[in-house]
Design a protein around this motif. Structure first.
Motif, PDB file in Angstrom:
ATOM      1  N   TYR A  76       0.845  -1.194   0.000  1.00 30.34           N
ATOM      2  CA  TYR A  76       0.000   0.000   0.000  1.00 30.34           C
ATOM      3  C   TYR A  76       0.884   1.249   0.000  1.00 30.34           C
ATOM      4  O   TYR A  76       2.047   1.212   0.431  1.00 30.34           O
ATOM      5  N   LYS A  77       0.329   2.330  -0.497  1.00 24.78           N
ATOM      6  CA  LYS A  77       1.036   3.606  -0.604  1.00 24.78           C
ATOM      7  C   LYS A  77       0.665   4.467   0.593  1.00 24.78           C
ATOM      8  O   LYS A  77      -0.516   4.738   0.840  1.00 24.78           O
ATOM      9  N   GLU A  78       1.686   4.880   1.326  1.00 21.48           N
ATOM     10  CA  GLU A  78       1.453   5.627   2.562  1.00 21.48           C
ATOM     11  C   GLU A  78       1.469   7.131   2.339  1.00 21.48           C
ATOM     12  O   GLU A  78       0.646   7.858   2.889  1.00 21.48           O
ATOM     13  N   HIS A  79       2.414   7.631   1.550  1.00 26.33           N
ATOM     14  CA  HIS A  79       2.518   9.063   1.268  1.00 26.33           C
ATOM     15  C   HIS A  79       2.682   9.263  -0.234  1.00 26.33           C
ATOM     16  O   HIS A  79       3.266   8.446  -0.923  1.00 26.33           O
ATOM     17  N   GLY A  80       2.179  10.396  -0.701  1.00 29.27           N
ATOM     18  CA  GLY A  80       2.251  10.700  -2.114  1.00 29.27           C
ATOM     19  C   GLY A  80       0.869  10.709  -2.731  1.00 29.27           C
ATOM     20  O   GLY A  80      -0.154  10.470  -2.072  1.00 29.27           O
ATOM     21  N   GLU A  81       0.840  10.975  -4.022  1.00 29.26           N
ATOM     22  CA  GLU A  81      -0.439  11.032  -4.734  1.00 29.26           C
ATOM     23  C   GLU A  81      -1.136   9.665  -4.698  1.00 29.26           C
ATOM     24  O   GLU A  81      -0.504   8.635  -4.959  1.00 29.26           O
ATOM     25  N   PRO A  82      -2.431   9.611  -4.314  1.00 32.73           N
ATOM     26  CA  PRO A  82      -3.145   8.320  -4.268  1.00 32.73           C
ATOM     27  C   PRO A  82      -3.095   7.608  -5.619  1.00 32.73           C
ATOM     28  O   PRO A  82      -3.208   8.225  -6.668  1.00 32.73           O
ATOM     29  N   VAL A 100       6.797   3.494 -15.133  1.00 30.50           N
ATOM     30  CA  VAL A 100       6.413   4.383 -14.044  1.00 30.50           C
ATOM     31  C   VAL A 100       6.181   5.809 -14.546  1.00 30.50           C
ATOM     32  O   VAL A 100       6.777   6.256 -15.517  1.00 30.50           O
ATOM     33  N   THR A 101       5.287   6.496 -13.846  1.00 36.13           N
ATOM     34  CA  THR A 101       5.021   7.922 -14.060  1.00 36.13           C
ATOM     35  C   THR A 101       5.111   8.607 -12.705  1.00 36.13           C
ATOM     36  O   THR A 101       5.406   7.968 -11.678  1.00 36.13           O
ATOM     37  N   GLN A 102       4.816   9.906 -12.661  1.00 35.57           N
ATOM     38  CA  GLN A 102       4.839  10.627 -11.392  1.00 35.57           C
ATOM     39  C   GLN A 102       3.863  10.032 -10.396  1.00 35.57           C
ATOM     40  O   GLN A 102       4.065  10.146  -9.174  1.00 35.57           O
ATOM     41  N   ALA A 103       2.797   9.375 -10.879  1.00 32.46           N
ATOM     42  CA  ALA A 103       1.794   8.808  -9.975  1.00 32.46           C
ATOM     43  C   ALA A 103       2.372   7.700  -9.097  1.00 32.46           C
ATOM     44  O   ALA A 103       1.837   7.410  -8.019  1.00 32.46           O
ATOM     45  N   TYR A 104       3.480   7.079  -9.523  1.00 33.71           N
ATOM     46  CA  TYR A 104       4.095   6.012  -8.739  1.00 33.71           C
ATOM     47  C   TYR A 104       4.956   6.556  -7.603  1.00 33.71           C
ATOM     48  O   TYR A 104       5.358   5.803  -6.709  1.00 33.71           O
ATOM     49  N   ALA A 105       5.305   7.822  -7.638  1.00 34.74           N
ATOM     50  CA  ALA A 105       6.204   8.402  -6.634  1.00 34.74           C
ATOM     51  C   ALA A 105       5.520   8.457  -5.280  1.00 34.74           C
ATOM     52  O   ALA A 105       4.332   8.775  -5.176  1.00 34.74           O
ATOM     53  N   GLY A 106       6.257   8.128  -4.219  1.00 35.81           N
ATOM     54  CA  GLY A 106       5.704   8.187  -2.872  1.00 35.81           C
ATOM     55  C   GLY A 106       6.365   7.194  -1.937  1.00 35.81           C
ATOM     56  O   GLY A 106       7.389   6.585  -2.261  1.00 35.81           O
ATOM     57  N   THR A 107       5.752   7.018  -0.745  1.00 36.36           N
ATOM     58  CA  THR A 107       6.259   6.106   0.277  1.00 36.36           C
ATOM     59  C   THR A 107       5.358   4.885   0.363  1.00 36.36           C
ATOM     60  O   THR A 107       4.131   5.014   0.422  1.00 36.36           O
ATOM     61  N   TYR A 108       5.980   3.713   0.406  1.00 39.30           N
ATOM     62  CA  TYR A 108       5.241   2.453   0.406  1.00 39.30           C
ATOM     63  C   TYR A 108       5.592   1.615   1.643  1.00 39.30           C
ATOM     64  O   TYR A 108       6.678   1.743   2.214  1.00 39.30           O
ATOM     65  N   ARG A 109       4.650   0.749   2.016  1.00 40.51           N
ATOM     66  CA  ARG A 109       4.882  -0.286   3.023  1.00 40.51           C
ATOM     67  C   ARG A 109       4.215  -1.576   2.550  1.00 40.51           C
ATOM     68  O   ARG A 109       3.327  -1.554   1.694  1.00 40.51           O
ATOM     69  N   SER A 123       3.070  -7.532  11.245  1.00 42.66           N
ATOM     70  CA  SER A 123       3.718  -6.230  11.340  1.00 42.66           C
ATOM     71  C   SER A 123       3.909  -5.656   9.943  1.00 42.66           C
ATOM     72  O   SER A 123       4.000  -6.391   8.959  1.00 42.66           O
ATOM     73  N   HIS A 124       4.010  -4.353   9.875  1.00 41.33           N
ATOM     74  CA  HIS A 124       4.213  -3.684   8.600  1.00 41.33           C
ATOM     75  C   HIS A 124       5.702  -3.385   8.416  1.00 41.33           C
ATOM     76  O   HIS A 124       6.430  -3.130   9.381  1.00 41.33           O
ATOM     77  N   SER A 125       6.147  -3.394   7.190  1.00 40.57           N
ATOM     78  CA  SER A 125       7.558  -3.140   6.886  1.00 40.57           C
ATOM     79  C   SER A 125       7.920  -1.695   7.184  1.00 40.57           C
ATOM     80  O   SER A 125       7.043  -0.834   7.382  1.00 40.57           O
ATOM     81  N   ASP A 126       9.209  -1.424   7.206  1.00 44.21           N
ATOM     82  CA  ASP A 126       9.669  -0.036   7.252  1.00 44.21           C
ATOM     83  C   ASP A 126       9.289   0.644   5.946  1.00 44.21           C
ATOM     84  O   ASP A 126       9.121  -0.019   4.911  1.00 44.21           O
ATOM     85  N   PRO A 127       9.160   1.964   5.946  1.00 42.83           N
ATOM     86  CA  PRO A 127       8.749   2.656   4.716  1.00 42.83           C
ATOM     87  C   PRO A 127       9.829   2.597   3.630  1.00 42.83           C
ATOM     88  O   PRO A 127      11.026   2.568   3.919  1.00 42.83           O
ATOM     89  N   LEU A 128       9.394   2.562   2.396  1.00 47.09           N
ATOM     90  CA  LEU A 128      10.288   2.589   1.230  1.00 47.09           C
ATOM     91  C   LEU A 128       9.854   3.739   0.329  1.00 47.09           C
ATOM     92  O   LEU A 128       8.705   3.786  -0.121  1.00 47.09           O
ATOM     93  N   GLU A 129      10.786   4.648   0.068  1.00 49.88           N
ATOM     94  CA  GLU A 129      10.495   5.777  -0.821  1.00 49.88           C
ATOM     95  C   GLU A 129      10.812   5.396  -2.259  1.00 49.88           C
ATOM     96  O   GLU A 129      11.925   4.951  -2.563  1.00 49.88           O
ATOM     97  N   ILE A 130       9.842   5.570  -3.132  1.00 44.99           N
ATOM     98  CA  ILE A 130      10.053   5.373  -4.565  1.00 44.99           C
ATOM     99  C   ILE A 130      10.126   6.749  -5.212  1.00 44.99           C
ATOM    100  O   ILE A 130       9.168   7.531  -5.160  1.00 44.99           O
TER     101      ILE A 130
END
Length: 427
Positions: A76-82, A100-109, A123-130
């Motif tokens: 799931y995408k935590e931060h960035g454009e839905p 990928v486009t700008q819509a893929y940019a953000g933080t994921y877990r 448990s949820h993973s640490d965040p990953l910034e794309i």
């Protein structure tokens, strides 16, 4: 009044109550079982992106959610454009995203998902910034100090752009994997922007390839195209090799010369640099009969004098180098008359195609020639005096003149000397 008592509830109701309690806890909070022990932390999955979390626009990226518990995960995408296409996406271990486009940019877990028991806690993973790069024109990365940095010293790099960015990001790479990153606010520079990164004291961990990007604060996950890469070598980690010219440090203009870089350390690569020239040349090392390791650099058609140094290193850590060899100055020369002149100096140099030893032999030969000339001068003068002072008593003037005309110059000088000391009796 009815009393609420856990003693009278059956097992199914107790299980339902427990599930309601744990699912209401925030995903990043610690969760404890009925005995007060933390749960979920031991099976926390790890989220990563291959080959890199910085993805050029239009390319693909593979998401890995690794867990020791289940093969199925949810992203799931935590931060960035839905981005509905990704939110709560179910996949097995790996998920390919793109182009990928700008819509893929953000933080994921990600977290583990058990299809047979969807309510099972994970448990949820640490965040990953794309990061999506390539949105703006690339900046320029400059090395303000030197790309060869001695361990323990500092290095300075400048990221510069014609665009007025808010932020510059400098990333270091080793074996095509991001090893670290630095971020600085941009300052104005000649209508554009720049940032100066001062890093150090450096260690071997700072060795590698550096790239910089520009970005804006309002869209931190969207970066510019990458700058051209810059290689930073950390030196001084091993003992210095030796550098020698196989035929001496002097060469005629247009000729070839071989420089040999040698070490008793088992390097598998050597690199040769000339002062003032940023690009050097690397060669594989070979083991000699004496057991040392060396590389022979052939420099062809030499036309400029210069100072050279070499370094040794290993292929598996190609940005971590030895201390530099002692400097070796190579003089490129030309013959002018009897003397040899350096191409960068007006002073005569002791060389030529035969080197210093032959020049010394020429000096010795010259000295012998001067000594021989002095002896010839002495005896020639004696002969002239004898002919001019004694023969007049034995020969007539016409006979004497004919003899003098056939004498060598030194003897003639002797006759003139005799005339000056003893004037003719006819005077």
């Amino acid at each position: 009044m009815m009393r609420w008592s856990l003693e009278h509830r059956d097992a199914e109701q107790l299980t339902l109550l427990w599930m309601l309690l744990i699912t209401s806890v925030p995903k990043n909070a610690a969760i404890y079982d009925q005995e007060g022990h933390e749960t979920g932390s031991h099976d926390k999955p790890s989220l990563s992106a291959w080959p890199s979390p910085v993805v050029p626009k239009g390319q693909h990226v593979e998401i890995h959610c690794d867990s020791n518990k289940h093969n199925t995960s949810r992203l799931y995408k935590e931060h960035g454009e839905p981005f509905p296409q990704i939110h709560d996406r179910i996949f097995q271990k790996r998920l390919l995203l793109g182009p990928v486009t700008q819509a893929y940019a953000g933080t994921y877990r990600c977290y583990d998902y058990n299809s047979q028991c969807p309510s099972e806690l994970s448990s949820h993973s640490d965040p990953l910034e794309i990061i999506i790069s390539g949105i703006y024109r690339n900046p320029f990365l400059l090395v303000l100090s030197t790309p060869l940095v001695k361990s323990g010293e500092k290095m300075t790099l400048e990221c510069r752009s014609e665009i007025m960015f808010d932020t510059f990001i400098l990333t270091s790479h080793r074996k095509q994997i991001i090893n670290g990153s630095f971020q600085l606010p941009a300052g104005s520079y000649h209508g554009g922007s720049h940032a100066i990164f001062s890093i150090g004291p450096v260690t071997p961990d700072h060795a590698g390839v550096y790239i910089c990007y520009g970005s804006y604060n309002k869209t931190p996950y969207e970066w510019s195209e990458s700058s051209d890469p810059v290689d930073i070598m950390i030196t001084g980690l091993y003992k210095k090799p030796s550098l020698l010219a196989t035929r001496g440090p002097v060469v005629m203009s247009g000729e070839n010369i071989t420089l040999s870089c040698t070490s008793d350390h088992q390097f598998d690569m050597f690199h040769l640099f000339m002062e003032g020239v940023p690009q050097g040349h690397g060669l594989s090392a070979e083991q000699s009969h004496s057991g040392t390791f060396q590389a022979n650099f052939l420099l062809v058609t030499m036309n400029q004098s210069g100072t050279y140094r070499c370094y040794g290193f290993f292929r598996n850590s190609s940005h971590v180098w030895s201390s530099p060899s002692d400097p070796l100055h190579i003089s490129v020369t030309e013959f002018i008359g009897v003397y040899v002149f350096d191409s960068t100096s007006s002073h005569p140099l002791p060389s030529g195609k035969w080197g210093l030893h032959n020049w010394q032999q020429q000096l010795q030969t010259g000295a012998q020639h001067e000594w021989t000339s002095s002896i010839a001068y002495f005896f020639g003068s004696l002969l002239g005096i004898f002919l001019s002072c004694l023969l007049p008593w034995l020969l007539s003037p016409s006979q004497l003149s004919a003899i003098i005309l056939r004498l060598p110059p030194l003897a003639v000088f002797g006759t003139l000397h005799c005339d000056l000391v003893h004037p003719s009796t006819s005077m």
